[in-house]
Design a protein around this motif. Structure first.
Motif, PDB file in Angstrom:
ATOM      1  N   ARG A  31      33.280  53.344  36.996  1.00  0.00           N
ATOM      2  CA  ARG A  31      34.670  53.379  37.571  1.00  0.00           C
ATOM      3  C   ARG A  31      34.693  53.286  38.871  1.00  0.00           C
ATOM      4  NH1 ARG A  31      35.349  57.638  41.200  1.00  0.00           N
ATOM      5  NH2 ARG A  31      34.085  59.747  40.802  1.00  0.00           N
ATOM      6  N   ARG A  32      35.923  52.660  39.510  1.00  0.00           N
ATOM      7  CA  ARG A  32      36.202  52.258  40.553  1.00  0.00           C
ATOM      8  C   ARG A  32      35.646  53.418  41.776  1.00  0.00           C
ATOM      9  NH1 ARG A  32      41.892  49.635  41.181  1.00  0.00           N
ATOM     10  NH2 ARG A  32      40.918  48.321  39.826  1.00  0.00           N
ATOM     11  N   LYS A  80      36.161  50.396  48.237  1.00  0.00           N
ATOM     12  CA  LYS A  80      37.130  51.182  47.406  1.00  0.00           C
ATOM     13  C   LYS A  80      38.727  51.162  47.737  1.00  0.00           C
ATOM     14  CE  LYS A  80      37.804  56.078  45.957  1.00  0.00           C
ATOM     15  NZ  LYS A  80      37.399  57.536  46.208  1.00  0.00           N
ATOM     16  N   GLY A  93      40.048  48.053  46.206  1.00  0.00           N
ATOM     17  CA  GLY A  93      39.984  48.264  44.720  1.00  0.00           C
ATOM     18  C   GLY A  93      39.048  47.374  43.913  1.00  0.00           C
ATOM     19  N   ILE A  94      37.981  47.034  44.782  1.00  0.00           N
ATOM     20  CA  ILE A  94      36.912  46.129  44.222  1.00  0.00           C
ATOM     21  C   ILE A  94      35.686  46.893  43.654  1.00  0.00           C
ATOM     22  CG2 ILE A  94      35.068  44.314  45.011  1.00  0.00           C
ATOM     23  CD1 ILE A  94      37.148  43.523  46.963  1.00  0.00           C
ATOM     24  N   CYS A  95      35.408  46.616  42.685  1.00  0.00           N
ATOM     25  CA  CYS A  95      34.087  47.360  42.062  1.00  0.00           C
ATOM     26  C   CYS A  95      32.728  46.656  42.203  1.00  0.00           C
ATOM     27  CB  CYS A  95      34.354  47.449  40.772  1.00  0.00           C
ATOM     28  SG  CYS A  95      35.918  48.749  39.820  1.00  0.00           S
ATOM     29  N   VAL A 114      32.774  42.762  41.599  1.00  0.00           N
ATOM     30  CA  VAL A 114      33.619  42.564  40.302  1.00  0.00           C
ATOM     31  C   VAL A 114      35.072  41.866  40.878  1.00  0.00           C
ATOM     32  CG1 VAL A 114      34.228  43.489  38.507  1.00  0.00           C
ATOM     33  CG2 VAL A 114      32.225  44.295  39.251  1.00  0.00           C
ATOM     34  N   GLU A 115      35.310  40.842  40.066  1.00  0.00           N
ATOM     35  CA  GLU A 115      36.724  40.273  40.451  1.00  0.00           C
ATOM     36  C   GLU A 115      37.670  41.238  39.857  1.00  0.00           C
ATOM     37  OE1 GLU A 115      38.463  35.725  40.921  1.00  0.00           O
ATOM     38  OE2 GLU A 115      36.843  36.363  39.394  1.00  0.00           O
ATOM     39  N   ASN A 116      39.028  41.139  40.672  1.00  0.00           N
ATOM     40  CA  ASN A 116      39.910  41.796  40.311  1.00  0.00           C
ATOM     41  C   ASN A 116      41.243  40.867  40.547  1.00  0.00           C
ATOM     42  OD1 ASN A 116      41.125  42.456  42.882  1.00  0.00           O
ATOM     43  ND2 ASN A 116      40.262  44.306  42.727  1.00  0.00           N
ATOM     44  N   ARG A 117      42.461  41.166  39.995  1.00  0.00           N
ATOM     45  CA  ARG A 117      43.625  40.413  40.201  1.00  0.00           C
ATOM     46  C   ARG A 117      44.007  40.208  41.698  1.00  0.00           C
ATOM     47  NH1 ARG A 117      47.522  42.538  35.071  1.00  0.00           N
ATOM     48  NH2 ARG A 117      46.094  41.883  33.315  1.00  0.00           N
ATOM     49  N   LYS A 118      43.939  41.303  42.176  1.00  0.00           N
ATOM     50  CA  LYS A 118      44.492  41.325  43.503  1.00  0.00           C
ATOM     51  C   LYS A 118      43.365  40.408  44.577  1.00  0.00           C
ATOM     52  CE  LYS A 118      45.758  44.268  47.642  1.00  0.00           C
ATOM     53  NZ  LYS A 118      45.741  45.775  47.968  1.00  0.00           N
ATOM     54  N   PRO A 120      41.018  37.629  43.631  1.00  0.00           N
ATOM     55  CA  PRO A 120      40.334  36.822  43.077  1.00  0.00           C
ATOM     56  C   PRO A 120      39.210  36.192  43.837  1.00  0.00           C
ATOM     57  CG  PRO A 120      42.288  35.755  43.869  1.00  0.00           C
ATOM     58  CD  PRO A 120      42.147  37.019  44.366  1.00  0.00           C
TER      59      PRO A 120
END
Length: 412
Positions: free
Chosen positions: A119-120, A356, A359-361, A385-389, A391
């Motif tokens: 989890r994040r 954190k 919001g990056i894992c 790990v990439e996220n939408r916010k 890239p």
């Protein structure tokens, strides 16, 4: 000497939130004592607003005005006192002999295994608890499995001897289970075997990355304009017996620790020092110093070497960069290691907090060591790990991550 051991470290707590707590240390002197004390202060998440140091070579007096950072941080002042007392040389009544003689032995290395659902913010939550329990992370190995589970291996040392007993180990696992909640699958603590004790986990960094990360010309785009703020000068006219080291630079987390760490590593003796309050984000220090022979530093080359080392590490006490590992993105954080072998406190805590917040894992992580010609470095590696916010293919997103991590580490 007619002095109570309880008076070696005195803590006068602030009456109002935001006001500094006054910490006074009055004890026999030893080489590098100031560095050791400031290291403990940094471990507890405290910021030094101002300070004074004085010694005659046999006895020293240190007074620090400190505040928690952030203000909401809860500080166990009794634990802080015990830790500061443990740094002081012997003037020891029998009551403390067993405790301090055991702490002077080589600290055992413990292996904390945490198996959980991913989890994040998971690694930061564990790191925060370990900081609260005064378990220092020496090494770290984080692995994510294809089915969304995570195995975290934390190699820790225990300044409070919590993990020496079975009950202490079980309570630590219970604390972790509460923090992780339903995500926690299992938790174990054991003494790390000799195969771990001997293993230094030398980091195998790609050559091109190592050249950039440990280069003397390493720079960060957002800080290029702040280089001018660092000034280090040696004055040999003011005192007949000491050189006056005058330092002025941008205020940042761990600044005083870094200066005293370098002084300790360079065998510089500080007879008197004053740390002024930050003014417009700039901090000034005046240190009356001698070399290891108890003499002024008159040699121009030695002066230049000391000033250059201080400037370099004040401007770049930590190095942060991002690189591609095939299709993946890896965050690197590096800091110099003390000659005693100890790394910098709270780095894992700060880096994982920054990630954190964004919001990056973290897919995997590890801590290792890397040696260059003139020093040893502790290297933290995080596969992101990439996220939408954010890239991670975006150059701007990478720079935003570097800026956030660096500002968190520097306390900006």
């Amino acid at each position: 000497m007619g002095m109570s051991w309880d008076d070696v470290v005195l803590i006068e707590k602030s009456k109002n939130s935001g006001d500094p707590t006054v910490v006074t240390v009055n004890c026999p002197d030893k080489a590098g004592l100031g560095c050791d004390l400031l290291r403990v202060v940094l471990e507890f998440g405290l910021y030094v607003t101002r300070g004074d140091f004085s010694t005659d070579g046999k006895w020293c007096y240190v007074i620090l005005w400190v505040v928690p950072r952030p203000i909401s941080l809860r500080v166990d002042w009794e634990r802080l006192k015990k830790r500061l007392v443990s740094c002081c040389p012997s003037m020891i009544p029998a009551f403390y002999l067993d405790q301090l003689s055991s702490s002077s032995k080589q600290t055992p290395l413990y292996l904390l295994k945490v198996f959980s659902m991913d989890r994040r913010g998971l690694i930061h939550d564990v790191a925060k608890l370990l900081c609260d329990l005064e378990l220092t992370i020496q090494r770290l190995k984080v692995m994510t499995t294809p089915d969304g589970k995570v195995l975290d291996l934390f190699f820790v040392t225990d300044s409070m001897n919590i993990l020496q007993t079975k009950i202490g180990r079980e309570e630590t696992c219970e604390h972790l289970s509460v923090v992780l909640g339903e995500c926690c699958i299992s938790c174990e603590v054991e003494v790390a075997g000799p195969e771990y004790e001997c293993q230094q986990l030398l980091s195998t960094i790609p050559e091109l990355i190592a050249e950039k990360l440990f280069s003397c010309e390493f720079s960060v785009m957002e800080d290029a304009s702040k280089v001018k703020e660092a000034s280090v000068m040696v004055d040999n006219l003011l005192s007949p017996a000491h050189s006056l080291l005058q330092i002025q630079c941008r205020d940042q987390k761990g600044l005083i620790y870094d200066i005293l760490r370098i002084s300790k590593d360079c065998d510089i003796q500080i007879a008197y020092g004053r740390v002024s309050s930050s003014v417009n984000g700039v901090r000034s220090l005046e240190l009356f110093i001698q070399n290891e022979d108890g003499k002024k530093i008159l040699n121009n080359e030695n002066q230049s070497a000391l000033c250059s080392r201080l400037k370099e590490e004040m401007m770049q006490p930590l190095r942060v960069m991002i690189s591609n590992r095939g299709p993946d993105t890896e965050l690197f954080v590096a800091n110099p290691v003390e000659l005693s072998g100890r790394g910098r406190p709270r780095v894992v805590y700060d880096v994982t907090f920054a990630l954190k917040t964004l919001g990056i894992c973290i897919f995997s992580a590890e801590i290792g060591r890397h040696s260059t010609l003139d020093r040893e470095w502790e290297v933290y590696r995080f596969l992101l790990v990439e996220n939408r916010k954010f890239p991670l293919t975006s150059k701007q997103a990478k720079q935003d991550i570097i800026n956030k991590v660096r500002r968190t580490l520097m306390g900006w």
